[in-house]
Design a protein around this motif. Structure first.
Motif, short mmCIF file in Angstrom:
data_model
loop_
_atom_site.label_atom_id
_atom_site.label_comp_id
_atom_site.label_asym_id
_atom_site.label_seq_id
_atom_site.Cartn_x
_atom_site.Cartn_y
_atom_site.Cartn_z
N ALA A 22 0.82 -1.21 0.00
CA ALA A 22 0.00 0.00 0.00
C ALA A 22 0.85 1.26 0.00
CB ALA A 22 -0.94 -0.01 1.20
N SER A 44 -3.41 -1.36 13.43
CA SER A 44 -2.85 -0.89 14.70
C SER A 44 -2.66 0.62 14.71
CB SER A 44 -1.50 -1.57 14.96
OG SER A 44 -0.55 -1.09 14.05
N GLY A 104 -3.79 -9.25 -3.04
CA GLY A 104 -3.36 -10.51 -2.43
C GLY A 104 -2.56 -11.41 -3.36
N MET A 239 2.25 -12.79 6.22
CA MET A 239 1.88 -12.85 4.80
C MET A 239 2.06 -14.26 4.27
SD MET A 239 3.73 -11.05 1.51
CE MET A 239 3.75 -12.00 -0.02
N1 LIG Z 1 5.29 -8.25 0.13
C1 LIG Z 1 5.20 -8.83 -1.05
O1 LIG Z 1 6.20 -9.30 -1.56
C2 LIG Z 1 3.87 -8.90 -1.76
C3 LIG Z 1 3.84 -8.95 -3.16
C4 LIG Z 1 2.60 -9.00 -3.80
C5 LIG Z 1 1.44 -9.04 -3.06
N2 LIG Z 1 1.49 -9.00 -1.70
C6 LIG Z 1 0.22 -9.05 -0.95
O2 LIG Z 1 -0.04 -7.74 -0.50
C7 LIG Z 1 -0.74 -7.79 0.74
C8 LIG Z 1 -0.05 -6.87 1.74
O3 LIG Z 1 1.29 -7.25 1.84
P1 LIG Z 1 2.39 -6.24 2.42
O4 LIG Z 1 3.71 -6.81 1.98
O5 LIG Z 1 2.08 -4.85 2.11
O6 LIG Z 1 2.21 -6.52 3.98
P2 LIG Z 1 2.73 -5.69 5.24
O7 LIG Z 1 3.83 -4.75 4.84
O8 LIG Z 1 3.00 -6.67 6.30
O9 LIG Z 1 1.44 -4.80 5.63
C9 LIG Z 1 0.23 -5.39 5.95
C10 LIG Z 1 -0.76 -4.32 6.35
O10 LIG Z 1 -2.01 -4.94 6.63
C11 LIG Z 1 -2.48 -4.57 7.93
N3 LIG Z 1 -3.19 -5.68 8.53
C12 LIG Z 1 -2.69 -6.88 8.89
N4 LIG Z 1 -3.64 -7.69 9.40
C13 LIG Z 1 -4.77 -6.97 9.38
C14 LIG Z 1 -6.09 -7.24 9.81
N5 LIG Z 1 -6.43 -8.44 10.30
N6 LIG Z 1 -7.00 -6.25 9.66
C15 LIG Z 1 -6.65 -5.05 9.17
N7 LIG Z 1 -5.40 -4.73 8.74
C16 LIG Z 1 -4.48 -5.69 8.86
C17 LIG Z 1 -1.22 -4.25 8.69
O11 LIG Z 1 -1.54 -3.39 9.74
P3 LIG Z 1 -0.62 -3.35 11.07
O12 LIG Z 1 0.72 -2.81 10.63
O13 LIG Z 1 -1.39 -2.39 11.93
O14 LIG Z 1 -0.56 -4.74 11.59
C18 LIG Z 1 -0.37 -3.57 7.62
O15 LIG Z 1 -0.69 -2.23 7.49
C19 LIG Z 1 -0.80 -9.25 1.15
O16 LIG Z 1 -2.06 -9.80 0.81
C20 LIG Z 1 0.25 -9.90 0.29
O17 LIG Z 1 -0.09 -11.25 -0.03
C21 LIG Z 1 2.69 -8.90 -1.04
#
Ligand SMILES: NC(=O)c1ccc[n+]([C@@H]2O[C@H](COP(=O)([O-])OP(=O)(O)OC[C@H]3O[C@@H](n4cnc5c(N)ncnc54)[C@H](OP(=O)(O)O)[C@@H]3O)[C@@H](O)[C@H]2O)c1
Ligand SMILES: NC(=O)c1ccc[n+]([C@@H]2O[C@H](COP(=O)([O-])OP(=O)(O)OC[C@H]3O[C@@H](n4cnc5c(N)ncnc54)[C@H](OP(=O)(O)O)[C@@H]3O)[C@@H](O)[C@H]2O)c1
Lengths: 310, 310
Positions: A22, A44, A104, A239
């Motif tokens: 995001a 959070s 996702g 994740m």
């Molecule tokens: N990282 C990658 O390589 C990648 C690539 C492509 C797609 N994705 C997908 O993108 C999505 C996000 O990944 P990301 O890498 O951005 O993750 P991230 O950096 O760990 O961030 C996750 C965000 O989601 C929030 N969150 C977690 N659990 C939640 C819940 N139960 N209710 C509401 N908010 C919640 C977290 O809030 P808090 O900080 O407050 O916990 C955080 O702001 C995932 O679905 C992942 O599969 C990731």
């Protein structure tokens, strides 16, 4: 139509979840000069505070319901397992006719979890940006994350216009887009991403466990191949837990093929069948050539890593 | 003593095998300003011609026997399986009191294959420079390959003076040196290098085999994790066949641990035990932190890869 009023421009965008994906979306929108008003929400208070401090989004609000109010585009950027409950919570507050999207890494289960909650007339356009780093959280994002990377679009009955706008949005962020059928998406990702991650996690776990080889040695000599596994295996545990819990079928299928092949090579080692190994290792070189030709990697020594000085 | 007359300077050095490792040794010697006379030999006329064209070594000769004549230091830089026969061939032609060294990735079997052939009074100092790329051959080398990398020294009864000189030689090439006991060496390398390579080869083989996912897709979406496996799996087939044929015991032991762990994770996926996965993935992060702290890798996005423009 001026550049900032193209189809990729939504008046109001809501980002639900403020992690790597995001925050990179927001910085890339800013770089592209989009004039959307962006509202953000994360679970959070700590993450919301950090987001405010970093200037992430134009407004950080305290609930997902509030964030999606009046939004023309809502992007769910939370772990895969959290998508369903969030969709349920925001559904009554969505603007009629708006577009809901998610980022996702798994698509079939996400669609099954989100779709039933969305009201008639809301367009659901699932996406998967194939880009990431091993870092996570609101501070991990940067504007160029999606440059030249693929963003897969998995159509799920949204209008053509809504789908085209989401594609235009991702292209404006720097990505190349491609549509893919949902089950094929989950299989392709199991091969190019999910199983490689599981294997990397396993190998790092084995090294960590091995009492006769100290962690110190594993770290010291990691450049011999192991290092690249540790990079992959440093990714966010939540994740990846969710990815494996939701892309179970494709992951188990590819894992089955993997162990079958591994046993064949293991047997060749045990029986001394050098020819089998040689032929196998020769075949796998071709794929690497294809990746270099396709411009998906650099041929520079040490992956073109920035030199690490001691 | 001037810089070029330190203990690392040998009057005459013979390089047997002229691939990535030997050519990098030569370029690094040159960079260090060593004034040794370097003779080179490789099996094929083609490689010898290429070496001449590249200015590799001061002299390229047509037999290993000729290359080692009068040499104070002989470095065997051929695949591990070729070490024994070469040692046998050169043994009668070695200068009394000279030092023989090798750079093989496996140490126990190499020592067993080489040692019996060497005459009394010749010092054998096995080494293993922990550095490489996926490229091979006489054109693949470069002067900085060993900079800040470890070169392991596996003592095998050579005099302290002879061993110290070989260590000084590698330090002059840019490497850090460390002595390690032979069986421990082969186990550590199985963990940090040999098994990771085998796993990468296997994963790439699985992807290549999968008819429902085209090679085209595997290549296009490789940046999602798979790409790093293809890099590792592009390494020289002969070298790696020999590694697995000769480091059989340690490789099979680590492979056994690996499949045991993998099955535990696979089972957790099948039964939906998300907590086990989460805990496992959390633990493996620590090792990555250690590697970054030890300066063994960069924290930059995309491994600090040079940007690939399309
Ligand atoms: N990282 C990658 O390589 C990648 C690539 C492509 C797609 N994705 C997908 O993108 C999505 C996000 O990944 P990301 O890498 O951005 O993750 P991230 O950096 O760990 O961030 C996750 C965000 O989601 C929030 N969150 C977690 N659990 C939640 C819940 N139960 N209710 C509401 N908010 C919640 C977290 O809030 P808090 O900080 O407050 O916990 C955080 O702001 C995932 O679905 C992942 O599969 C990731
Ligand atoms: N590459 C790495 O990552 C790495 C790292 C550390 C240690 N090592 C070890 O270093 C050694 C050399 O590896 P490399 O990467 O330099 O290999 P390479 O680039 O493939 O070169 C191998 C050289 O050995 C010669 N050779 C092969 N078979 C021979 C035989 N039967 N008799 C005589 N010469 C023969 C080849 O000659 P032709 O060209 O004429 O065939 C070539 O000059 C191996 O023992 C390897 O285990 C490699």
């Amino acid at each position: 139509m001026s550049e900032t009023q193209g189809p990729e421009n939504y008046g109001k965008v809501a980002l639900i979840g403020l992690g790597l994906i995001a925050s990179s979306i927001f910085w890339a929108m800013k770089r592209a000069g989009m004039d959307s008003h962006v509202t953000g929400y994360a679970r959070s208070a700590e993450t919301r505070e950090t987001a405010k401090r970093l200037g992430l989004c134009h407004e950080i609000v305290d609930s997902a319901e509030e964030a999606v109010k009046d939004a023309d585009l809502v992007i769910l950027a939370v772990p895969v397992g959290a998508m369903g409950p969030i969709a349920e919570a925001i559904a009554p507050h969505l603007k009629p006719g708006c577009t809901v999207s998610d980022v996702g890494s798994v698509k079939k289960e996400v669609i099954e979890a989100v779709r039933p909650h969305l009201p008639e007339g809301v367009n659901f356009v699932p996406t998967h940006p194939m880009a990431g780093t091993e870092h996570s959280g609101p501070g991990a994002g940067f504007a160029s994350l999606y440059d030249n990377r693929w963003c897969l679009i998995v159509p799920d009955g949204a209008s053509e216009e809504a789908t085209a706008r989401v594609e235009a949005f991702w292209q404006a962020l720097g990505a190349k887009t491609e549509q893919m059928e949902v089950e094929h998406h989950d299989l392709v990702c199991a091969v190019v991403s999910h199983v490689p991650h599981l294997i990397a996690y396993t190998m790092v776990g084995v090294a960590d466990d091995l009492r006769r080889v100290s962690d110190q040695e594993v770290i010291k000599f990691s450049a011999a191949g192991f290092r690249d596994f540790t990079r992959i295996a440093a990714s966010d545990p939540t994740m990846w837990r969710d990815v494996f819990m939701t892309n179970k079928q494709a992951t188990l299928e590819i894992l089955g093929r993997f162990t079958e092949e591994l046993f064949a090579l293991q047997r060749a080692i045990r029986t001394g069948d050098g020819q089998l190994l040689f032929d196998y290792f020769t075949r796998t070189r071709e794929i690497r050539r294809g990746i270099l030709q396709a411009g998906q990697d650099t041929d520079a020594p040490d992956f073109g890593r920035v030199k690490v000085e001691k």
